[in-house]
Write a protein that holds these residues in place. Sequence first.
Motif, PDB file in Angstrom:
ATOM      1  N   ASN A  83      35.179  50.883  38.234  1.00  0.00           N
ATOM      2  CA  ASN A  83      33.856  51.215  37.728  1.00  0.00           C
ATOM      3  C   ASN A  83      33.569  50.421  36.466  1.00  0.00           C
ATOM      4  O   ASN A  83      34.389  50.390  35.548  1.00  0.00           O
ATOM      5  CB  ASN A  83      33.730  52.712  37.415  1.00  0.00           C
ATOM      6  CG  ASN A  83      33.628  53.528  38.672  1.00  0.00           C
ATOM      7  OD1 ASN A  83      32.971  53.137  39.622  1.00  0.00           O
ATOM      8  ND2 ASN A  83      34.292  54.658  38.688  1.00  0.00           N
ATOM      9  N   PRO A  84      32.420  49.772  36.395  1.00  0.00           N
ATOM     10  CA  PRO A  84      32.080  49.021  35.187  1.00  0.00           C
ATOM     11  C   PRO A  84      31.759  49.973  34.031  1.00  0.00           C
ATOM     12  O   PRO A  84      31.351  51.108  34.234  1.00  0.00           O
ATOM     13  CB  PRO A  84      30.848  48.220  35.605  1.00  0.00           C
ATOM     14  CG  PRO A  84      30.289  48.946  36.766  1.00  0.00           C
ATOM     15  CD  PRO A  84      31.415  49.667  37.430  1.00  0.00           C
ATOM     16  N   HIS A  85      31.948  49.471  32.825  1.00  0.00           N
ATOM     17  CA  HIS A  85      31.632  50.258  31.629  1.00  0.00           C
ATOM     18  C   HIS A  85      30.178  50.022  31.217  1.00  0.00           C
ATOM     19  O   HIS A  85      29.571  49.012  31.560  1.00  0.00           O
ATOM     20  CB  HIS A  85      32.562  49.871  30.480  1.00  0.00           C
ATOM     21  CG  HIS A  85      33.987  50.207  30.766  1.00  0.00           C
ATOM     22  ND1 HIS A  85      34.490  51.470  30.669  1.00  0.00           N
ATOM     23  CD2 HIS A  85      35.022  49.431  31.180  1.00  0.00           C
ATOM     24  CE1 HIS A  85      35.763  51.474  30.988  1.00  0.00           C
ATOM     25  NE2 HIS A  85      36.110  50.247  31.310  1.00  0.00           N
ATOM     26  N   TYR A  86      29.645  50.958  30.473  1.00  0.00           N
ATOM     27  CA  TYR A  86      28.269  50.829  30.001  1.00  0.00           C
ATOM     28  C   TYR A  86      28.178  49.776  28.901  1.00  0.00           C
ATOM     29  O   TYR A  86      29.107  49.573  28.136  1.00  0.00           O
ATOM     30  CB  TYR A  86      27.767  52.155  29.441  1.00  0.00           C
ATOM     31  CG  TYR A  86      27.636  53.264  30.453  1.00  0.00           C
ATOM     32  CD1 TYR A  86      27.638  53.013  31.818  1.00  0.00           C
ATOM     33  CD2 TYR A  86      27.509  54.565  30.038  1.00  0.00           C
ATOM     34  CE1 TYR A  86      27.517  54.040  32.733  1.00  0.00           C
ATOM     35  CE2 TYR A  86      27.377  55.612  30.944  1.00  0.00           C
ATOM     36  CZ  TYR A  86      27.381  55.326  32.294  1.00  0.00           C
ATOM     37  OH  TYR A  86      27.257  56.340  33.194  1.00  0.00           O
ATOM     38  N   ARG A  87      27.010  49.168  28.823  1.00  0.00           N
ATOM     39  CA  ARG A  87      26.741  48.239  27.728  1.00  0.00           C
ATOM     40  C   ARG A  87      26.528  49.057  26.448  1.00  0.00           C
ATOM     41  O   ARG A  87      26.131  50.225  26.499  1.00  0.00           O
ATOM     42  CB  ARG A  87      25.497  47.419  28.037  1.00  0.00           C
ATOM     43  CG  ARG A  87      25.652  46.521  29.257  1.00  0.00           C
ATOM     44  CD  ARG A  87      24.386  45.695  29.490  1.00  0.00           C
ATOM     45  NE  ARG A  87      23.173  46.511  29.558  1.00  0.00           N
ATOM     46  CZ  ARG A  87      22.701  47.071  30.682  1.00  0.00           C
ATOM     47  NH1 ARG A  87      23.347  46.908  31.806  1.00  0.00           N
ATOM     48  NH2 ARG A  87      21.590  47.779  30.660  1.00  0.00           N
ATOM     49  N   VAL A  96      21.349  53.094  33.340  1.00  0.00           N
ATOM     50  CA  VAL A  96      22.442  52.262  33.851  1.00  0.00           C
ATOM     51  C   VAL A  96      22.368  52.178  35.373  1.00  0.00           C
ATOM     52  O   VAL A  96      22.122  53.156  36.052  1.00  0.00           O
ATOM     53  CB  VAL A  96      23.798  52.867  33.433  1.00  0.00           C
ATOM     54  CG1 VAL A  96      24.945  52.025  33.966  1.00  0.00           C
ATOM     55  CG2 VAL A  96      23.867  52.997  31.938  1.00  0.00           C
ATOM     56  N   MET A  97      22.619  51.003  35.899  1.00  0.00           N
ATOM     57  CA  MET A  97      22.703  50.785  37.339  1.00  0.00           C
ATOM     58  C   MET A  97      24.050  50.104  37.624  1.00  0.00           C
ATOM     59  O   MET A  97      24.094  48.927  37.944  1.00  0.00           O
ATOM     60  CB  MET A  97      21.551  49.896  37.821  1.00  0.00           C
ATOM     61  CG  MET A  97      20.174  50.482  37.580  1.00  0.00           C
ATOM     62  SD  MET A  97      19.872  51.951  38.545  1.00  0.00           S
ATOM     63  CE  MET A  97      19.686  51.242  40.149  1.00  0.00           C
ATOM     64  N   PRO A  98      25.166  50.841  37.475  1.00  0.00           N
ATOM     65  CA  PRO A  98      26.478  50.198  37.641  1.00  0.00           C
ATOM     66  C   PRO A  98      26.724  49.788  39.091  1.00  0.00           C
ATOM     67  O   PRO A  98      26.324  50.472  40.016  1.00  0.00           O
ATOM     68  CB  PRO A  98      27.470  51.272  37.207  1.00  0.00           C
ATOM     69  CG  PRO A  98      26.745  52.551  37.427  1.00  0.00           C
ATOM     70  CD  PRO A  98      25.289  52.259  37.203  1.00  0.00           C
ATOM     71  N   VAL A  99      27.363  48.655  39.239  1.00  0.00           N
ATOM     72  CA  VAL A  99      27.762  48.169  40.561  1.00  0.00           C
ATOM     73  C   VAL A  99      29.284  48.127  40.568  1.00  0.00           C
ATOM     74  O   VAL A  99      29.881  47.305  39.882  1.00  0.00           O
ATOM     75  CB  VAL A  99      27.179  46.766  40.848  1.00  0.00           C
ATOM     76  CG1 VAL A  99      27.664  46.265  42.198  1.00  0.00           C
ATOM     77  CG2 VAL A  99      25.675  46.793  40.766  1.00  0.00           C
ATOM     78  N   PRO A 100      29.942  49.038  41.294  1.00  0.00           N
ATOM     79  CA  PRO A 100      31.409  49.046  41.319  1.00  0.00           C
ATOM     80  C   PRO A 100      31.953  47.729  41.877  1.00  0.00           C
ATOM     81  O   PRO A 100      31.367  47.131  42.780  1.00  0.00           O
ATOM     82  CB  PRO A 100      31.755  50.204  42.244  1.00  0.00           C
ATOM     83  CG  PRO A 100      30.532  51.061  42.271  1.00  0.00           C
ATOM     84  CD  PRO A 100      29.378  50.123  42.088  1.00  0.00           C
ATOM     85  N   VAL A 101      33.078  47.295  41.331  1.00  0.00           N
ATOM     86  CA  VAL A 101      33.741  46.082  41.791  1.00  0.00           C
ATOM     87  C   VAL A 101      34.853  46.503  42.743  1.00  0.00           C
ATOM     88  O   VAL A 101      35.690  47.341  42.419  1.00  0.00           O
ATOM     89  CB  VAL A 101      34.325  45.303  40.592  1.00  0.00           C
ATOM     90  CG1 VAL A 101      35.014  44.043  41.063  1.00  0.00           C
ATOM     91  CG2 VAL A 101      33.227  44.977  39.591  1.00  0.00           C
ATOM     92  N   LYS A 102      34.850  45.946  43.946  1.00  0.00           N
ATOM     93  CA  LYS A 102      35.812  46.322  44.978  1.00  0.00           C
ATOM     94  C   LYS A 102      37.079  45.472  44.892  1.00  0.00           C
ATOM     95  O   LYS A 102      37.030  44.309  44.490  1.00  0.00           O
ATOM     96  CB  LYS A 102      35.198  46.136  46.360  1.00  0.00           C
ATOM     97  CG  LYS A 102      33.972  46.976  46.608  1.00  0.00           C
ATOM     98  CD  LYS A 102      33.361  46.625  47.943  1.00  0.00           C
ATOM     99  CE  LYS A 102      32.017  47.313  48.121  1.00  0.00           C
ATOM    100  NZ  LYS A 102      31.349  46.872  49.337  1.00  0.00           N
TER     101      LYS A 102
END
Length: 166
Positions: A83-87, A96-102
Motif C-alpha cells: 500500500n502506498p503512503h499518503y503525501r 487520496v486515490m492510492p493505487v496498490p503496487v502488486k
Amino acid sequence: MPAEDPLYFITEAGMAWNPILDVPIIPSGAVKGILRNAFYGVTNDGNLTDCLFGSAGSAGMLTIFDAYPTSSDRGLLTADIINPHYRPNVRDEYEVMPVPVKFLAVNPGVTFTTFIAFNQDELNRCNVKAPELLKLLLAAVVFSGKMGWAGGPRGDMGSSRSRSTS
C-alpha cells in the motif's frame, strides 16, 4: 503504466527463483543462516556452532542445499500488494486515490524441502555424533519456528528426517 499492464508489479521483492525449474527457492545461505542462529540459541555453544556451520575463517562441516517447494494446499504463488503512503500535503483520506503496487508472493501453506549432508568422520572433529547432531538440529528447527524466524505469522517450519548412506 496502467494497472492492467502485466508489467505493473514489483519483480524485485526478495524472491529467489530457479530459472530451470521455474519455481521460487529459499537459497541455501538463508536456510543455513536461520539454522545457525537457531542452533546457537539451542546449544549456546559458539565453538560447536562455528565448527558445524563455519565462520569467517573456515568452512563448516555441514552442507546445506537450497530449499525447493514440494507441496502446496492452494497453489504456489499469489499476488500481494504494497500500500502506498499518503503525501505530506493530504488533509483527509477522501483526497487520496492510492493505487496498490502488486508483487508475487509464495502462498501460505507451501512446503519447502531442503537437505543437509555431512560426513561422520568430519563431524568427529567437532566432537559430535550424528544422532546427537540430528537431535540438536531438529531442536533448532522447532526453536526457530516458535521464535518466528522461519515461519512467522504465515507458516511454521516443520521438519522430517530421512537417512541416505550413499
